[in-house]
Design a protein around this motif. Sequence first.
Motif, PDB file in Angstrom:
ATOM      1  N   ASP A  84       0.822  -1.207   0.000  1.00 59.96           N
ATOM      2  CA  ASP A  84       0.000   0.000   0.000  1.00 59.96           C
ATOM      3  C   ASP A  84       0.860   1.263   0.000  1.00 59.96           C
ATOM      4  O   ASP A  84       0.573   2.222  -0.722  1.00 59.96           O
ATOM      5  N   LEU A  85       1.929   1.258   0.803  1.00 57.69           N
ATOM      6  CA  LEU A  85       2.813   2.430   0.843  1.00 57.69           C
ATOM      7  C   LEU A  85       3.562   2.577  -0.472  1.00 57.69           C
ATOM      8  O   LEU A  85       3.752   3.690  -0.968  1.00 57.69           O
ATOM      9  N   CYS A  86       3.969   1.459  -1.059  1.00 62.48           N
ATOM     10  CA  CYS A  86       4.637   1.493  -2.370  1.00 62.48           C
ATOM     11  C   CYS A  86       3.757   2.201  -3.401  1.00 62.48           C
ATOM     12  O   CYS A  86       4.208   3.094  -4.132  1.00 62.48           O
ATOM     13  N   LEU A  87       2.504   1.778  -3.478  1.00 61.60           N
ATOM     14  CA  LEU A  87       1.585   2.350  -4.462  1.00 61.60           C
ATOM     15  C   LEU A  87       1.298   3.823  -4.158  1.00 61.60           C
ATOM     16  O   LEU A  87       1.191   4.650  -5.073  1.00 61.60           O
ATOM     17  N   GLN A  88       1.182   4.151  -2.878  1.00 58.26           N
ATOM     18  CA  GLN A  88       0.927   5.548  -2.507  1.00 58.26           C
ATOM     19  C   GLN A  88       2.112   6.433  -2.897  1.00 58.26           C
ATOM     20  O   GLN A  88       1.929   7.536  -3.426  1.00 58.26           O
ATOM     21  N   VAL A  89       3.336   5.965  -2.640  1.00 51.80           N
ATOM     22  CA  VAL A  89       4.535   6.722  -3.014  1.00 51.80           C
ATOM     23  C   VAL A  89       4.597   6.897  -4.527  1.00 51.80           C
ATOM     24  O   VAL A  89       4.872   7.995  -5.033  1.00 51.80           O
ATOM     25  N   TYR A  90       4.317   5.830  -5.272  1.00 54.52           N
ATOM     26  CA  TYR A  90       4.377   5.915  -6.737  1.00 54.52           C
ATOM     27  C   TYR A  90       3.337   6.895  -7.278  1.00 54.52           C
ATOM     28  O   TYR A  90       3.632   7.721  -8.150  1.00 54.52           O
ATOM     29  N   GLU A  91       2.118   6.825  -6.773  1.00 52.69           N
ATOM     30  CA  GLU A  91       1.071   7.732  -7.252  1.00 52.69           C
ATOM     31  C   GLU A  91       1.381   9.181  -6.877  1.00 52.69           C
ATOM     32  O   GLU A  91       1.047  10.109  -7.629  1.00 52.69           O
ATOM     33  N   THR A  92       2.026   9.396  -5.730  1.00 53.40           N
ATOM     34  CA  THR A  92       2.425  10.760  -5.351  1.00 53.40           C
ATOM     35  C   THR A  92       3.503  11.271  -6.291  1.00 53.40           C
ATOM     36  O   THR A  92       3.493  12.450  -6.687  1.00 53.40           O
ATOM     37  N   MET A  93       4.416  10.410  -6.692  1.00 56.79           N
ATOM     38  CA  MET A  93       5.437  10.797  -7.663  1.00 56.79           C
ATOM     39  C   MET A  93       4.803  11.166  -9.007  1.00 56.79           C
ATOM     40  O   MET A  93       5.199  12.151  -9.653  1.00 56.79           O
ATOM     41  N   ASP A 338      16.213  10.482 -19.423  1.00 55.18           N
ATOM     42  CA  ASP A 338      14.758  10.541 -19.552  1.00 55.18           C
ATOM     43  C   ASP A 338      14.180   9.180 -19.911  1.00 55.18           C
ATOM     44  O   ASP A 338      13.131   8.766 -19.398  1.00 55.18           O
ATOM     45  N   ARG A 339      14.874   8.438 -20.789  1.00 53.12           N
ATOM     46  CA  ARG A 339      14.378   7.141 -21.254  1.00 53.12           C
ATOM     47  C   ARG A 339      14.779   5.993 -20.345  1.00 53.12           C
ATOM     48  O   ARG A 339      14.005   5.074 -20.117  1.00 53.12           O
ATOM     49  N   GLU A 340      15.999   6.057 -19.815  1.00 56.27           N
ATOM     50  CA  GLU A 340      16.584   4.882 -19.178  1.00 56.27           C
ATOM     51  C   GLU A 340      16.546   4.875 -17.655  1.00 56.27           C
ATOM     52  O   GLU A 340      16.419   3.810 -17.053  1.00 56.27           O
ATOM     53  N   ASP A 341      16.694   6.025 -17.040  1.00 59.31           N
ATOM     54  CA  ASP A 341      16.883   5.961 -15.592  1.00 59.31           C
ATOM     55  C   ASP A 341      16.387   7.211 -14.879  1.00 59.31           C
ATOM     56  O   ASP A 341      17.072   8.234 -14.842  1.00 59.31           O
ATOM     57  N   ASN A 342      15.196   7.101 -14.315  1.00 60.07           N
ATOM     58  CA  ASN A 342      14.684   8.120 -13.407  1.00 60.07           C
ATOM     59  C   ASN A 342      13.778   7.409 -12.408  1.00 60.07           C
ATOM     60  O   ASN A 342      13.380   6.266 -12.627  1.00 60.07           O
ATOM     61  N   PRO A 343      13.462   8.037 -11.289  1.00 57.48           N
ATOM     62  CA  PRO A 343      12.737   7.324 -10.223  1.00 57.48           C
ATOM     63  C   PRO A 343      11.401   6.737 -10.643  1.00 57.48           C
ATOM     64  O   PRO A 343      11.042   5.629 -10.229  1.00 57.48           O
ATOM     65  N   ILE A 344      10.648   7.460 -11.474  1.00 63.01           N
ATOM     66  CA  ILE A 344       9.324   6.985 -11.864  1.00 63.01           C
ATOM     67  C   ILE A 344       9.423   5.745 -12.743  1.00 63.01           C
ATOM     68  O   ILE A 344       8.721   4.738 -12.518  1.00 63.01           O
ATOM     69  N   ILE A 345      10.295   5.785 -13.729  1.00 56.76           N
ATOM     70  CA  ILE A 345      10.444   4.632 -14.621  1.00 56.76           C
ATOM     71  C   ILE A 345      10.893   3.404 -13.854  1.00 56.76           C
ATOM     72  O   ILE A 345      10.362   2.299 -14.016  1.00 56.76           O
ATOM     73  N   ARG A 346      11.892   3.581 -12.980  1.00 63.22           N
ATOM     74  CA  ARG A 346      12.433   2.429 -12.267  1.00 63.22           C
ATOM     75  C   ARG A 346      11.401   1.818 -11.314  1.00 63.22           C
ATOM     76  O   ARG A 346      11.267   0.601 -11.224  1.00 63.22           O
ATOM     77  N   MET A 347      10.669   2.660 -10.600  1.00 58.07           N
ATOM     78  CA  MET A 347       9.688   2.128  -9.661  1.00 58.07           C
ATOM     79  C   MET A 347       8.538   1.449 -10.408  1.00 58.07           C
ATOM     80  O   MET A 347       8.015   0.426  -9.962  1.00 58.07           O
ATOM     81  N   ARG A 348       8.167   2.018 -11.536  1.00 55.09           N
ATOM     82  CA  ARG A 348       7.087   1.391 -12.316  1.00 55.09           C
ATOM     83  C   ARG A 348       7.499  -0.010 -12.768  1.00 55.09           C
ATOM     84  O   ARG A 348       6.701  -0.953 -12.711  1.00 55.09           O
ATOM     85  N   LYS A 349       8.744  -0.165 -13.210  1.00 54.47           N
ATOM     86  CA  LYS A 349       9.224  -1.485 -13.629  1.00 54.47           C
ATOM     87  C   LYS A 349       9.172  -2.470 -12.467  1.00 54.47           C
ATOM     88  O   LYS A 349       8.766  -3.627 -12.631  1.00 54.47           O
ATOM     89  N   PHE A 350       9.582  -2.008 -11.283  1.00 50.72           N
ATOM     90  CA  PHE A 350       9.571  -2.877 -10.114  1.00 50.72           C
ATOM     91  C   PHE A 350       8.143  -3.304  -9.771  1.00 50.72           C
ATOM     92  O   PHE A 350       7.864  -4.480  -9.544  1.00 50.72           O
ATOM     93  N   LEU A 351       7.233  -2.329  -9.726  1.00 50.90           N
ATOM     94  CA  LEU A 351       5.841  -2.636  -9.368  1.00 50.90           C
ATOM     95  C   LEU A 351       5.191  -3.571 -10.385  1.00 50.90           C
ATOM     96  O   LEU A 351       4.426  -4.474 -10.025  1.00 50.90           O
ATOM     97  N   THR A 352       5.503  -3.360 -11.654  1.00 50.98           N
ATOM     98  CA  THR A 352       4.928  -4.200 -12.705  1.00 50.98           C
ATOM     99  C   THR A 352       5.415  -5.643 -12.572  1.00 50.98           C
ATOM    100  O   THR A 352       4.626  -6.601 -12.700  1.00 50.98           O
ATOM    101  N   LYS A 353       6.702  -5.812 -12.306  1.00 58.69           N
ATOM    102  CA  LYS A 353       7.255  -7.152 -12.170  1.00 58.69           C
ATOM    103  C   LYS A 353       6.722  -7.865 -10.937  1.00 58.69           C
ATOM    104  O   LYS A 353       6.690  -9.098 -10.892  1.00 58.69           O
ATOM    105  N   ARG A 354       6.315  -7.086  -9.924  1.00 61.17           N
ATOM    106  CA  ARG A 354       5.715  -7.695  -8.731  1.00 61.17           C
ATOM    107  C   ARG A 354       4.225  -8.003  -8.939  1.00 61.17           C
ATOM    108  O   ARG A 354       3.582  -8.571  -8.067  1.00 61.17           O
ATOM    109  N   GLY A 355       3.675  -7.549 -10.066  1.00 57.37           N
ATOM    110  CA  GLY A 355       2.260  -7.760 -10.321  1.00 57.37           C
ATOM    111  C   GLY A 355       1.375  -6.771  -9.588  1.00 57.37           C
ATOM    112  O   GLY A 355       0.159  -6.984  -9.463  1.00 57.37           O
TER     113      GLY A 355
END
Length: 434
Positions: A84-93, A338-355
């Motif tokens: 829940d905190l992961c998703l809240q942090v991501y949505e705030t970003m 912009d394409r390869e490495d920023n906090p939003i992109i990286r966290m989205r990849k992590f969350l997606t891989k966790r389902g």
Amino acid sequence: RLRQSLLGRLPGLSNARRLLSAPPSGMPPDDEKPMFPGSRSSFTTQLDFIHPENFEGIPVYRLVNRRGDLVDGAPEPTLAGNKDLCLQVYETMLQLNIMDKILYDSQRQGRISFYMTSFGEEGIVANAAALNPNDLVFCQYRESGVLMQRGMELERFMDQCYSNDSDINRGRQMPVHYGSKDHSFVTVSSPLATQMPQASGAAYAFKRMQNGLCVVCYFGDGSASEGDAHAALNFAATLDCPVMFVCRNNGYAISTPTSDQYRGDGIAIRGPAFGIPTVRVDGNDVFALYEVTQQARQLCLTEMRPTLIEMMTYRLGHHSTSDDSSAYRSVDELSFWDREDNPIIRMRKFLTKRGWWSDEQETATKQAIRKRVLQKFAQAEKRLKPNPMEMFSDVWARMPPRLRQQMEDTRRHLEAETSHYPELKNYKPVADVE
């Protein structure tokens, strides 16, 4: 002779003479160990200069890589254990990023005077999530994500940037110079590093109060070159103040790259020189940043001493709307981050891989956030401006005669020259202010 006579007569101090004349137990004789105050070194007969290029750089703490995978051998991140905190942090970003885009465009359209984005530095939200909401924050001007994570409403951001009548600062500050007593967030000051000695002083007060809170001071790599930064770090270290210094090293101080700012190994190398426990962290890895912040805060409070975090990241946007970064950095450099490495992109990849996240959720969430931000944006733009007379208030408990005279002179001028101030129709009536 007097000292020896007195020591010889005092009961229980028969060994005092020996203690004064000999080095402490376990130490070599005086001529083999430096006794200079402030040094923990040994004597040597080999003359060597310390060359910084001969040392490896301070390592960067990381838990999740650019692909969104947990680094081999890394422990499970604390933040990852709370979906829940992961998703809240991501949505705030995401909300911070979308708000920045809308307000940036607003300035380009001439609707507000100035703006600064947090593009590429949204990871600061995870840092804020690891704090106690009552920890006192002294910031620079790219910490909007800290306020957003602490729950400041969107309309408060909009009201401040539009300097309208609902702005708690009553239009006295440039846009993005937020402040909120309700969120323990000291109002931003434009000059670099002025907040740093203030943070050390506030932390010393917290230490004396024993209130169980720490102070958090944000600054950029450019601010670290100011004299105030060195004074603040030294005061905090020598007075053992519970303050967490967080440096956002985003590669540039306006148009000056770090390669032109200093010759040492970043900002973290300065921490040990001042006697401050220090860590360098990947600022694009929100999981590592959350972990580091938790540990740094605990160290501040349990050992009652300062800590320094160097958050390595990259500024994707211009320094401000007064800057054109294409004049000092290449399009290819910017495009890579912009394409390869920023906090939003990286966290989205992590969350997606966790389902925990999907493309459908991404689209729906962005649309909902954009709609909400635009709604608050439209409301703020329609609100009246603060009364010009309010520029004289909130300074003195009882207004002195000279300031009252200035206020009355301004009032008469505005009333007499209404034709020269067509914008007055967007202010509340002058007579409303006593």
